[in-house]
Design a protein around this motif. Structure first.
Motif, mmCIF file in Angstrom:
data_model
loop_
_atom_site.group_PDB
_atom_site.id
_atom_site.type_symbol
_atom_site.label_atom_id
_atom_site.label_comp_id
_atom_site.label_asym_id
_atom_site.label_seq_id
_atom_site.Cartn_x
_atom_site.Cartn_y
_atom_site.Cartn_z
ATOM 1 N N LEU A 11 -25.237 59.048 -64.355
ATOM 2 C CA LEU A 11 -25.772 60.314 -63.859
ATOM 3 C C LEU A 11 -26.680 60.116 -62.641
ATOM 4 C CD1 LEU A 11 -26.484 61.972 -67.333
ATOM 5 C CD2 LEU A 11 -24.595 62.487 -65.764
ATOM 6 N N GLY A 12 -26.750 58.875 -62.148
ATOM 7 C CA GLY A 12 -27.513 58.602 -60.930
ATOM 8 C C GLY A 12 -29.009 58.488 -61.163
ATOM 9 N N LYS A 13 -29.425 58.357 -62.440
ATOM 10 C CA LYS A 13 -30.866 58.203 -62.711
ATOM 11 C C LYS A 13 -31.263 56.742 -62.521
ATOM 12 C CE LYS A 13 -30.786 61.826 -66.187
ATOM 13 N NZ LYS A 13 -30.761 62.068 -67.628
ATOM 14 N N GLU A 14 -32.540 56.521 -62.261
ATOM 15 C CA GLU A 14 -33.006 55.140 -62.087
ATOM 16 C C GLU A 14 -33.012 54.422 -63.442
ATOM 17 O OE1 GLU A 14 -36.688 52.672 -60.296
ATOM 18 O OE2 GLU A 14 -36.267 54.614 -59.329
ATOM 19 N N THR A 15 -32.557 53.179 -63.468
ATOM 20 C CA THR A 15 -32.503 52.401 -64.713
ATOM 21 C C THR A 15 -33.187 51.054 -64.473
ATOM 22 O OG1 THR A 15 -30.305 51.624 -64.023
ATOM 23 C CG2 THR A 15 -30.357 53.461 -65.568
ATOM 24 N N PRO A 16 -33.648 50.369 -65.561
ATOM 25 C CA PRO A 16 -34.387 49.104 -65.379
ATOM 26 C C PRO A 16 -33.556 48.027 -64.679
ATOM 27 C CG PRO A 16 -34.356 49.777 -67.712
ATOM 28 C CD PRO A 16 -33.551 50.789 -66.959
ATOM 29 N N TYR A 17 -32.262 48.075 -64.831
ATOM 30 C CA TYR A 17 -31.346 47.193 -64.095
ATOM 31 C C TYR A 17 -30.009 47.922 -64.019
ATOM 32 C CZ TYR A 17 -29.480 46.101 -68.724
ATOM 33 O OH TYR A 17 -28.922 46.215 -69.968
ATOM 34 N N THR A 18 -29.100 47.406 -63.228
ATOM 35 C CA THR A 18 -27.792 48.055 -63.067
ATOM 36 C C THR A 18 -26.873 47.617 -64.208
ATOM 37 O OG1 THR A 18 -28.079 48.075 -60.688
ATOM 38 C CG2 THR A 18 -25.821 48.303 -61.492
ATOM 39 N N PRO A 19 -26.412 48.551 -65.034
ATOM 40 C CA PRO A 19 -25.575 48.146 -66.165
ATOM 41 C C PRO A 19 -24.211 47.609 -65.731
ATOM 42 C CG PRO A 19 -25.763 50.543 -66.079
ATOM 43 C CD PRO A 19 -26.677 49.990 -65.016
#
Ligand code: CP3
Length: 348
Positions: A11-19
């Motif tokens: 959904l384009g949200k920021e995440t702790p790392y790229t899955p």
């Protein structure tokens, strides 16, 4: 609200790392998969057995550490349940004995909700997986999938895999109406099939157009993309929060024309990620795209992951291969790839 980093990333949200996940991650390169397939007797029995299918779906989470599981099944269960009698022949691949040649052949196939409701073993597998994933509590996502109408039609018309696509292309140019009728009938089944997958518990939808590259660019929208967009529109009208990933393989010249209501564009390995970013990165999250054969070498893998991490350092990315993992890839190298992606993209 989701707390799954894979869903957030879609959904384009920021995440702790790229899955990261890998297309065809549940499969023959894993000895654990081969053991369960042997118990089931063959590949189709495995697809029809919800407990075993759920077991192999989860194997890559534990063995290689990916951030999402993809439902274990096959794109060809749809034509099978429409009445085409699928066989997988060892050393040859999928085969339909009575390929579609005429409108009468098509009229004999079951369509719509009648066909979609025959795929109960898929929905049962998803229900089991939903329970098992929730019980694990590690917030890994479950991807459901379908083949694109065009990719499915190639098997329904040719009866098997093909290098030339001459039978379906003959239909495309000499009897386009019949090809459109086939695509429309399959599209109706797919809409209901994916709706039932969502109702059964998947988090994300991926549409595989593996044989997109067989169509010349000026005909791609008419014979494939517009049907994929119709499926996405239908699902988004009912399930606006369920992310949709479109994966059309091998059509770099189509990037300028991509449109539609979906979330993630799957970039295949023939398309430079920087090009995809420039053309589509503001509109869609991008998934991909390491050339799968780089997995034969850790050095080649590292070079590519570092370059992808640099190109996509601003986020809006999901790591994946640019097509499916091959059966003779060392498991160690798949683990190495996954770990490297997660580390190279860690945000402080
Ligand atoms: O791990 C996953 O990705 C989930 C399971 C999955 C399978 N097939 C299992 C499978 C998925 C998502 C698919 C999709 C699929 N199936 C596609 C689109 C994806 C792609 O790779 O482009 C296509 C074109 C098919 C059709 C298909 N299924 C072919 C051509 C073959 C035979 C070729 C081969 O690799 O053997 C299959 C069989 C198949 N589907 C296997 C698996 C694990 C191998 C069967 C076995 O165990 O021998």
């Amino acid at each position: 609200m989701s707390n799954k980093i894979f869903v957030d990333a879609c959904l384009g949200k920021e995440t702790p790392y790229t899955p990261v996940w890998m297309m065809r991650q549940a499969g023959r390169y894993l000895p654990e998969y081969m053991a369960v397939r042997a118990e089931a007797g063959n590949f189709l029995n495995l697809c029809h057995d919800p407990e075993k299918a759920a077991e192999v779906t989860l194997q890559p989470l534990d063995i290689v550490g990916v951030d999402a599981a993809i439902l274990f099944s096959d794109i060809l269960v749809i034509p099978d349940e429409m009445g085409m009698d699928l066989e997988f022949i060892k050393g040859f691949g999928p085969k339909f004995n009575d390929p579609l040649q005429s409108q009468e052949d098509l009229d004999r196939l079951i369509g719509g909700s009648e066909a979609a409701s025959k795929l109960t073993y898929v929905y049962e597998t998803i229900e089991l997986l939903r329970e098992q994933l929730d019980a694990r509590g590690d917030n890994k996502a479950l991807i459901g999938f379908t083949g694109a109408p065009w990719t499915l039609a190639t098997y329904m018309i040719e009866g098997q895999g093909t290098k030339t696509y001459n039978i379906c292309k003959k239909m495309m140019y000499s009897n386009p109406k019949l090809l459109h009728n086939i695509l429309a009938k399959v599209t109706e089944v797919i809409k209901l099939y994916m709706e039932k997958q969502i109702e059964s518990g998947i988090d994300v939808v991926q549409i595989f157009d593996s044989w997109a590259a067989a169509i010349e660019p000026s005909k791609y929208d008419e014979f494939s993309w517009k049907y994929m967009v119709e499926i996405a529109d239908y699902l988004k009208s009912k399930y606006p929060d369920t992310p949709i990933i479109m994966f059309p393989k091998g059509i770099p010249s189509f990037l300028d024309e991509v449109y539609g209501n979906f979330d993630v564009f799957g970039v295949d390995w023939s398309t430079p990620m920087a090009d995809a970013k420039e053309k589509l990165g503001d509109k869609y999250v991008l998934q991909g795209n390491m050339e799968p054969c780089r997995l034969y070498s850790q050095e080649a893998t590292k070079e590519c992951v570092e370059s992808l991490a640099e190109t996509m350092k601003d986020g809006r990315h999901i790591f994946n291969l640019g097509h499916g993992i091959l059966p003779d890839v060392p498991v160690e190298n798949a683990k190495y790839f996954v770990k490297l992606c997660q580390e190279a993209s860690k945000r402080k």
